[in-house]
Design a protein around this motif. Structure first.
Motif, PDB file in Angstrom:
ATOM      1  N   GLU A  87       0.836  -1.190   0.000  1.00  0.00           N
ATOM      2  CA  GLU A  87       0.000   0.000   0.000  1.00  0.00           C
ATOM      3  C   GLU A  87       0.878   1.250   0.000  1.00  0.00           C
ATOM      4  O   GLU A  87       1.979   1.239   0.547  1.00  0.00           O
ATOM      5  CB  GLU A  87      -0.913   0.008   1.240  1.00  0.00           C
ATOM      6  N   THR A  88       0.384   2.315  -0.612  1.00  0.00           N
ATOM      7  CA  THR A  88       1.109   3.576  -0.646  1.00  0.00           C
ATOM      8  C   THR A  88       1.370   4.060   0.772  1.00  0.00           C
ATOM      9  O   THR A  88       0.483   4.043   1.616  1.00  0.00           O
ATOM     10  CB  THR A  88       0.307   4.636  -1.426  1.00  0.00           C
ATOM     11  N   SER A  89       2.605   4.484   1.016  1.00  0.00           N
ATOM     12  CA  SER A  89       3.002   5.002   2.313  1.00  0.00           C
ATOM     13  C   SER A  89       3.754   6.301   2.078  1.00  0.00           C
ATOM     14  O   SER A  89       4.755   6.319   1.364  1.00  0.00           O
ATOM     15  CB  SER A  89       3.884   3.973   3.010  1.00  0.00           C
ATOM     16  N   PHE A  90       3.287   7.396   2.630  1.00  0.00           N
ATOM     17  CA  PHE A  90       3.850   8.723   2.392  1.00  0.00           C
ATOM     18  C   PHE A  90       5.362   8.748   2.602  1.00  0.00           C
ATOM     19  O   PHE A  90       5.845   8.313   3.637  1.00  0.00           O
ATOM     20  CB  PHE A  90       3.169   9.744   3.308  1.00  0.00           C
ATOM     21  N   LEU A  91       6.084   9.238   1.608  1.00  0.00           N
ATOM     22  CA  LEU A  91       7.544   9.367   1.591  1.00  0.00           C
ATOM     23  C   LEU A  91       8.286   8.037   1.645  1.00  0.00           C
ATOM     24  O   LEU A  91       9.491   8.011   1.850  1.00  0.00           O
ATOM     25  CB  LEU A  91       8.048  10.278   2.708  1.00  0.00           C
ATOM     26  N   ILE A  92       7.582   6.937   1.475  1.00  0.00           N
ATOM     27  CA  ILE A  92       8.263   5.646   1.449  1.00  0.00           C
ATOM     28  C   ILE A  92       8.139   5.033   0.065  1.00  0.00           C
ATOM     29  O   ILE A  92       9.121   4.955  -0.664  1.00  0.00           O
ATOM     30  CB  ILE A  92       7.745   4.691   2.543  1.00  0.00           C
ATOM     31  N   ALA A  93       6.947   4.607  -0.300  1.00  0.00           N
ATOM     32  CA  ALA A  93       6.756   3.990  -1.610  1.00  0.00           C
ATOM     33  C   ALA A  93       5.296   4.137  -2.038  1.00  0.00           C
ATOM     34  O   ALA A  93       4.403   4.237  -1.206  1.00  0.00           O
ATOM     35  CB  ALA A  93       7.152   2.525  -1.585  1.00  0.00           C
ATOM     36  N   THR A  94       5.093   4.153  -3.349  1.00  0.00           N
ATOM     37  CA  THR A  94       3.770   4.306  -3.934  1.00  0.00           C
ATOM     38  C   THR A  94       3.359   2.990  -4.591  1.00  0.00           C
ATOM     39  O   THR A  94       4.131   2.426  -5.371  1.00  0.00           O
ATOM     40  CB  THR A  94       3.781   5.439  -4.984  1.00  0.00           C
ATOM     41  N   LYS A  95       2.150   2.533  -4.288  1.00  0.00           N
ATOM     42  CA  LYS A  95       1.651   1.280  -4.846  1.00  0.00           C
ATOM     43  C   LYS A  95       1.724   1.308  -6.370  1.00  0.00           C
ATOM     44  O   LYS A  95       1.343   2.288  -6.997  1.00  0.00           O
ATOM     45  CB  LYS A  95       0.220   1.022  -4.393  1.00  0.00           C
ATOM     46  N   ASP A 125      14.028   1.699  -9.503  1.00  0.00           N
ATOM     47  CA  ASP A 125      15.291   1.092  -9.928  1.00  0.00           C
ATOM     48  C   ASP A 125      15.986   0.511  -8.702  1.00  0.00           C
ATOM     49  O   ASP A 125      16.088   1.181  -7.666  1.00  0.00           O
ATOM     50  CB  ASP A 125      16.219   2.130 -10.566  1.00  0.00           C
ATOM     51  N   VAL A 126      16.466  -0.716  -8.831  1.00  0.00           N
ATOM     52  CA  VAL A 126      17.252  -1.333  -7.759  1.00  0.00           C
ATOM     53  C   VAL A 126      18.709  -0.933  -7.983  1.00  0.00           C
ATOM     54  O   VAL A 126      19.293  -1.224  -9.019  1.00  0.00           O
ATOM     55  CB  VAL A 126      17.099  -2.870  -7.763  1.00  0.00           C
ATOM     56  N   LEU A 127      19.273  -0.221  -7.009  1.00  0.00           N
ATOM     57  CA  LEU A 127      20.665   0.227  -7.101  1.00  0.00           C
ATOM     58  C   LEU A 127      21.631  -0.915  -6.802  1.00  0.00           C
ATOM     59  O   LEU A 127      22.706  -0.995  -7.384  1.00  0.00           O
ATOM     60  CB  LEU A 127      20.924   1.385  -6.128  1.00  0.00           C
ATOM     61  N   ALA A 128      21.229  -1.790  -5.861  1.00  0.00           N
ATOM     62  CA  ALA A 128      22.083  -2.909  -5.451  1.00  0.00           C
ATOM     63  C   ALA A 128      21.226  -3.913  -4.697  1.00  0.00           C
ATOM     64  O   ALA A 128      20.129  -3.596  -4.245  1.00  0.00           O
ATOM     65  CB  ALA A 128      23.209  -2.419  -4.543  1.00  0.00           C
ATOM     66  N   ILE A 129      21.739  -5.120  -4.576  1.00  0.00           N
ATOM     67  CA  ILE A 129      21.120  -6.136  -3.732  1.00  0.00           C
ATOM     68  C   ILE A 129      22.128  -6.453  -2.639  1.00  0.00           C
ATOM     69  O   ILE A 129      23.260  -6.845  -2.923  1.00  0.00           O
ATOM     70  CB  ILE A 129      20.754  -7.400  -4.536  1.00  0.00           C
ATOM     71  N   GLU A 130      21.721  -6.221  -1.399  1.00  0.00           N
ATOM     72  CA  GLU A 130      22.615  -6.404  -0.257  1.00  0.00           C
ATOM     73  C   GLU A 130      21.985  -7.399   0.714  1.00  0.00           C
ATOM     74  O   GLU A 130      20.920  -7.128   1.263  1.00  0.00           O
ATOM     75  CB  GLU A 130      22.861  -5.064   0.433  1.00  0.00           C
ATOM     76  N   TYR A 175      16.744  -5.258  -1.428  1.00  0.00           N
ATOM     77  CA  TYR A 175      16.920  -4.301  -2.524  1.00  0.00           C
ATOM     78  C   TYR A 175      17.216  -2.903  -1.988  1.00  0.00           C
ATOM     79  O   TYR A 175      16.512  -2.413  -1.112  1.00  0.00           O
ATOM     80  CB  TYR A 175      15.643  -4.190  -3.364  1.00  0.00           C
ATOM     81  N   ARG A 176      18.262  -2.304  -2.526  1.00  0.00           N
ATOM     82  CA  ARG A 176      18.543  -0.900  -2.212  1.00  0.00           C
ATOM     83  C   ARG A 176      17.912  -0.062  -3.316  1.00  0.00           C
ATOM     84  O   ARG A 176      18.291  -0.165  -4.480  1.00  0.00           O
ATOM     85  CB  ARG A 176      20.041  -0.622  -2.126  1.00  0.00           C
ATOM     86  N   ILE A 177      16.920   0.748  -2.933  1.00  0.00           N
ATOM     87  CA  ILE A 177      16.254   1.610  -3.898  1.00  0.00           C
ATOM     88  C   ILE A 177      16.163   3.034  -3.353  1.00  0.00           C
ATOM     89  O   ILE A 177      16.239   3.253  -2.147  1.00  0.00           O
ATOM     90  CB  ILE A 177      14.828   1.110  -4.248  1.00  0.00           C
ATOM     91  N   VAL A 178      16.018   3.990  -4.265  1.00  0.00           N
ATOM     92  CA  VAL A 178      15.728   5.364  -3.871  1.00  0.00           C
ATOM     93  C   VAL A 178      14.211   5.449  -3.763  1.00  0.00           C
ATOM     94  O   VAL A 178      13.495   5.287  -4.745  1.00  0.00           O
ATOM     95  CB  VAL A 178      16.261   6.376  -4.907  1.00  0.00           C
ATOM     96  N   ASP A 179      13.729   5.661  -2.535  1.00  0.00           N
ATOM     97  CA  ASP A 179      12.279   5.678  -2.327  1.00  0.00           C
ATOM     98  C   ASP A 179      11.710   7.075  -2.562  1.00  0.00           C
ATOM     99  O   ASP A 179      12.402   7.968  -3.063  1.00  0.00           O
ATOM    100  CB  ASP A 179      11.921   5.116  -0.948  1.00  0.00           C
ATOM    101  N   ASP A 180      10.462   7.282  -2.181  1.00  0.00           N
ATOM    102  CA  ASP A 180       9.788   8.555  -2.439  1.00  0.00           C
ATOM    103  C   ASP A 180      10.336   9.713  -1.611  1.00  0.00           C
ATOM    104  O   ASP A 180      10.029  10.873  -1.882  1.00  0.00           O
ATOM    105  CB  ASP A 180       8.286   8.410  -2.214  1.00  0.00           C
TER     106      ASP A 180
END
Length: 52
Positions: free
Chosen positions: A8-16, A21-26, A30-35
């Motif tokens: 579900e959409t969460s303010f400043l985290i992620a949008t449904k 883009d996945v920057l890396a897998i650690e 997944y390392r991503i740039v979120d909202d």
């Protein structure tokens, strides 16, 4: 790799259904740039792979 957020959409985290883009897998997460504009680690269960 590109992934789509399936939670579900969460303010400043992620949008449904938004694609991120996945920057890396650690240690399996997944390392991503979120909202917030910052990069964080997220568990892969929260996403669906749309492009390898």
């Amino acid at each position: 790799m590109k992934v789509k957020y399936t939670g579900e959409t969460s303010f400043l985290i992620a949008t449904k259904n938004k694609v991120y883009d996945v920057l890396a897998i650690e240690k399996g997460w997944y390392r991503i740039v979120d909202d917030s504009g910052e990069d964080y680690l997220y568990p892969p269960q929260m996403f669906e792979i749309v492009e390898q």
